[in-house]
Design an enzyme around this catalytic site. Sequence first.
Site, PDB file in Angstrom:
ATOM      1  N   GLU A   1       0.845  -1.193   0.000  1.00  0.00           N
ATOM      2  CA  GLU A   1       0.000   0.000   0.000  1.00  0.00           C
ATOM      3  C   GLU A   1       0.879   1.241   0.000  1.00  0.00           C
ATOM      4  OE1 GLU A   1      -0.999  -1.428   3.985  1.00  0.00           O
ATOM      5  OE2 GLU A   1      -1.228   0.674   4.556  1.00  0.00           O
TER       6      GLU A   1
ATOM      7  N   LYS B   1       2.747   4.615   1.054  1.00  0.00           N
ATOM      8  CA  LYS B   1       3.171   5.218   2.314  1.00  0.00           C
ATOM      9  C   LYS B   1       2.806   6.695   2.226  1.00  0.00           C
ATOM     10  CE  LYS B   1       7.071   5.500   5.475  1.00  0.00           C
ATOM     11  NZ  LYS B   1       7.053   6.909   5.781  1.00  0.00           N
TER      12      LYS B   1
ATOM     13  N   ASP C   1       2.544  10.539   3.048  1.00  0.00           N
ATOM     14  CA  ASP C   1       3.467  11.502   3.655  1.00  0.00           C
ATOM     15  C   ASP C   1       2.665  12.541   4.436  1.00  0.00           C
ATOM     16  OD1 ASP C   1       5.798  12.663   4.320  1.00  0.00           O
ATOM     17  OD2 ASP C   1       6.246  13.489   2.336  1.00  0.00           O
TER      18      ASP C   1
ATOM     19  N   TYR D   1      -4.747   2.730   8.404  1.00  0.00           N
ATOM     20  CA  TYR D   1      -3.941   1.608   7.902  1.00  0.00           C
ATOM     21  C   TYR D   1      -3.423   0.685   8.996  1.00  0.00           C
ATOM     22  CZ  TYR D   1      -0.299   5.078   8.954  1.00  0.00           C
ATOM     23  OH  TYR D   1       0.472   6.007   9.572  1.00  0.00           O
TER      24      TYR D   1
ATOM     25  N   LYS E   1      11.059   2.968   0.003  1.00  0.00           N
ATOM     26  CA  LYS E   1      10.988   4.385  -0.311  1.00  0.00           C
ATOM     27  C   LYS E   1      11.208   4.644  -1.802  1.00  0.00           C
ATOM     28  CE  LYS E   1      10.702   6.925   3.045  1.00  0.00           C
ATOM     29  NZ  LYS E   1      11.635   7.313   4.044  1.00  0.00           N
TER      30      LYS E   1
ATOM     31  N   CYS F   1      42.692  20.547  13.704  1.00  0.00           N
ATOM     32  CA  CYS F   1      41.312  20.834  14.073  1.00  0.00           C
ATOM     33  C   CYS F   1      41.051  22.328  13.964  1.00  0.00           C
ATOM     34  CB  CYS F   1      41.061  20.351  15.505  1.00  0.00           C
ATOM     35  SG  CYS F   1      39.470  20.895  16.150  1.00  0.00           S
TER      36      CYS F   1
ATOM     37  N   CYS G   1      40.481  23.782  17.744  1.00  0.00           N
ATOM     38  CA  CYS G   1      41.468  23.849  18.828  1.00  0.00           C
ATOM     39  C   CYS G   1      42.903  23.765  18.330  1.00  0.00           C
ATOM     40  CB  CYS G   1      41.202  22.757  19.869  1.00  0.00           C
ATOM     41  SG  CYS G   1      41.608  21.105  19.299  1.00  0.00           S
TER      42      CYS G   1
ATOM     43  N   CYS H   1      39.862  15.008  15.451  1.00  0.00           N
ATOM     44  CA  CYS H   1      40.670  15.905  16.267  1.00  0.00           C
ATOM     45  C   CYS H   1      41.204  15.111  17.451  1.00  0.00           C
ATOM     46  CB  CYS H   1      39.779  17.041  16.758  1.00  0.00           C
ATOM     47  SG  CYS H   1      40.464  17.931  18.147  1.00  0.00           S
TER      48      CYS H   1
ATOM     49  N   CYS I   1      39.575  20.176  23.358  1.00  0.00           N
ATOM     50  CA  CYS I   1      38.960  20.760  22.163  1.00  0.00           C
ATOM     51  C   CYS I   1      37.587  21.309  22.543  1.00  0.00           C
ATOM     52  CB  CYS I   1      38.816  19.721  21.061  1.00  0.00           C
ATOM     53  SG  CYS I   1      37.948  20.386  19.619  1.00  0.00           S
TER      54      CYS I   1
HETATM   55  S1  IVH Z   1       2.218   1.109   9.149  1.00  0.00           S
HETATM   56  C1  IVH Z   1       3.995  -0.477  13.248  1.00  0.00           C
HETATM   57  N1  IVH Z   1       1.344   2.043   6.872  1.00  0.00           N
HETATM   58  O1  IVH Z   1       5.131   5.962   8.147  1.00  0.00           O
HETATM   59  C2  IVH Z   1       4.081   0.429  12.065  1.00  0.00           C
HETATM   60  N2  IVH Z   1       2.664   3.496   8.220  1.00  0.00           N
HETATM   61  O2  IVH Z   1       7.945   5.558   8.663  1.00  0.00           O
HETATM   62  C3  IVH Z   1       2.763   1.016  11.685  1.00  0.00           C
HETATM   63  N3  IVH Z   1       2.955   5.740   7.292  1.00  0.00           N
HETATM   64  O3  IVH Z   1       4.914   6.266  11.613  1.00  0.00           O
HETATM   65  C4  IVH Z   1       2.872   1.902  10.533  1.00  0.00           C
HETATM   66  N4  IVH Z   1       1.760   5.417   5.477  1.00  0.00           N
HETATM   67  O4  IVH Z   1       3.238   7.567  10.183  1.00  0.00           O
HETATM   68  C5  IVH Z   1       2.062   2.307   7.966  1.00  0.00           C
HETATM   69  N5  IVH Z   1       0.458   2.752   4.866  1.00  0.00           N
HETATM   70  C6  IVH Z   1       1.169   3.007   5.946  1.00  0.00           C
HETATM   71  C7  IVH Z   1       1.750   4.263   6.172  1.00  0.00           C
HETATM   72  C8  IVH Z   1       2.511   4.461   7.323  1.00  0.00           C
HETATM   73  C9  IVH Z   1       2.472   6.288   6.168  1.00  0.00           C
HETATM   74  C10 IVH Z   1       3.824   6.426   8.261  1.00  0.00           C
HETATM   75  C11 IVH Z   1       3.466   6.278   9.702  1.00  0.00           C
HETATM   76  C12 IVH Z   1       4.682   5.715  10.366  1.00  0.00           C
HETATM   77  C13 IVH Z   1       5.747   6.077   9.398  1.00  0.00           C
HETATM   78  C14 IVH Z   1       6.935   5.158   9.496  1.00  0.00           C
END
Ligand code: IVH
Length: 718
Positions: free
Chosen positions: A126, A128, A130, A236, A324, A429, A432, A447, A453
Amino acid sequence: MQDQIDVDALTRDEARQRLEDLAQAISRADAAYHQADAPEISDAEYDRLKRLNAAIEARFPDLKRADSPSEQVGAPPAEGFQKITHSTPMLSLGNAFEDADIADFDRSIRKYLGLTDDAPLAYTAEPKIDGLSLSLRYEDGRLVSAATRGDGTVGENVTANALTIADIPETVEDAPVVMEVRGEVYMSHADFEALNARQAEAGGKTFANPRNAAAGSLRQLDPDITASRPLRFFAYAWGSLSAPLADTQNGAIRRLEGFGFQVNPLTVLCDGPGEMLAQYRRIEEQRATLGYDIDGVVYKVNALTLQARLGFRSTTPRWAIAHKFPAELAWTRLEAIDIQVGRTGALSPVARLTPVTVGGVVVSNATLHNEDYIAGRDANGQPIRDGKDIRVGDWVQVYRAGDVIPKVADVDLSKRPGDAAPYAFPNVCPECGSDAIREEGDAVRRCTGGLICPAQAVEKLKHFVSRAAFDIEGLGAKQVEQFFEDGWIREPADIFTLEERYGSGVQQLKNREGWGEKSAQKLFDAIRERRDIAFHRFLFGLGIRHLGEVAAKDLARAFGTWEALSDAADRAAAEPAATEGAGREALANSPAWGEFLAIDGVGMTLTQSLVATLSQAHERESIDRLVSHLTIEAPEAQATDSPVAGKTVVFTGSLEKMTRAEAKARAEALGAKVSGSVSAKTDLVVAGPGAGSKAKKAAELGIETIDEDAWVALIGDA
Ligand code: IVH
């Protein structure tokens, strides 16, 4: 107000006066805590005032005031956010950047669970999102609280604000009695643009990107402002539940959808890395047209029984990973290279850039890593960027990935000014003047000034007072610099003698710029409070190279006391193999070093750094001076109610219901220490088929030995 009061001896008039004083004192403390985020009295003192108030009211019920503090319990503060402790921590995710990392992720999960390569193992994939994560707690179908992630353990209570978000239902039907729904608050691109336009027109603050806008809008003290901001929410995940939502991740998401939550339409089930990567590509293709920011794809093991078996590392689940998207890039001019000296003496080159926007954020500084990186070679002397070096005046490519510090990635030689000279990395350095030396095998020049320092000493102090270490309120980086410059604080121990060295400390401190009587008094109170310090915070605060927060906790748990740890370090330093400068292998085989190396999460590099630091006379003296001011609190045993808490357990032979790694992680989560060898200190041996010498030794030593079934029965579902 501070004195002990005999409630039974109070006259009516005295009681009336006391109640008035208490109402005032408590409301003042409330305001300082909630509105100014700057408590004036300790929690213990606050509780004492509340108890005293309640006791007087109990004796004179008719004197109870209209504004009685006992009626204020749980009332939301007028300003500032209350804190909410998450019933289960809000964790983050491990990151993956390459396709190969996904195959590794799948492999490591199979290995942990003891699954063969061809056993079916499904995942969800799914986007991620932002934004910022939010935890919503429903009790009996009604939203009772909403909390931001905060530090993962304690977040801010933003319930009133969450209720203004259309995607967040106020009530849900047929849900478990207790249900915590977790997900991401975000803002769409269109709403973000419109909000910024409105803000600019009204002369208000504009936001750098949709995520900042979402965070700034949710964290408004006035819910009406939040209500005017177009926030959205995708569910989620979940926290505490009184009953499971489903057997699978996908099933649970469908349940959440059924309760009326928005769930991401790009969530799919995958049968392995191939399908996961295909979904990654599909999502990446749609990224630009989704209308909201995403920064990768999250994969989760679908079966919740397997998620439970896999469990968590210190801050991330083993059953999920974030893949990512590649970093964002921009080109700009390198104006200068500055050298910063860190707390371990590392000289770090920093690029000063003509400001440029990279993925919505203005970047004017970026890391250049180390001198090899600038010169165009890697740690093994192999060329990077085809061997192109980086020079002041160059046209450089800057990239950032997520929250990572921006980096200089590439150089455009066609735009190099004619007079640009190769960068000469300093060998002294800049702070110092001591020699800056690169040891063999170290990518970094350091250093050699140690505590003389000023840059190192200041950075060490800043680390010492930082949040994960001593966390001294009122003593931040800025104040540390000020005190250091004036010679008031040169090493951590000085913090604890500040008040006494400056006579009536408050009198002197309050005359300094930026300090008043109240803030001075508060600082000394905060310092006094930290004389009692958790062992792992103390250890982490020492700022020893390679000793991070997690390792500090591991060491604290394993040794229990500073005396035990420092004695062990002394024994390790005295080991002939150490004094003779023998190789790592000889050290690893010595018993004293073994004490450290047997601890999960503690390796040779950290042990060497720790032993070396503690055997340097001036470092040790400085630490001893510090220790003399402290009461170091032993770590609380984890999960004290488990039958194996505090016990040392050895697994031997083959296990059939779980892998060794899983058995070890489960045992540790229940507060046991898992050791690789049987000794008089062993409490329990779990022996599977094929157990040999260890089981024999346990029998000789009379140590309780059980089989895997008995082990599973012992720990049950705990
Ligand atoms: S699962 C136990 N699913 O990403 C972990 N997180 O980098 C539960 N986030 O803190 C997180 N989309 O804020 C999950 N589809 C997704 C997400 C997601 C964004 C964020 C979330 C988390 C952070 C971790």
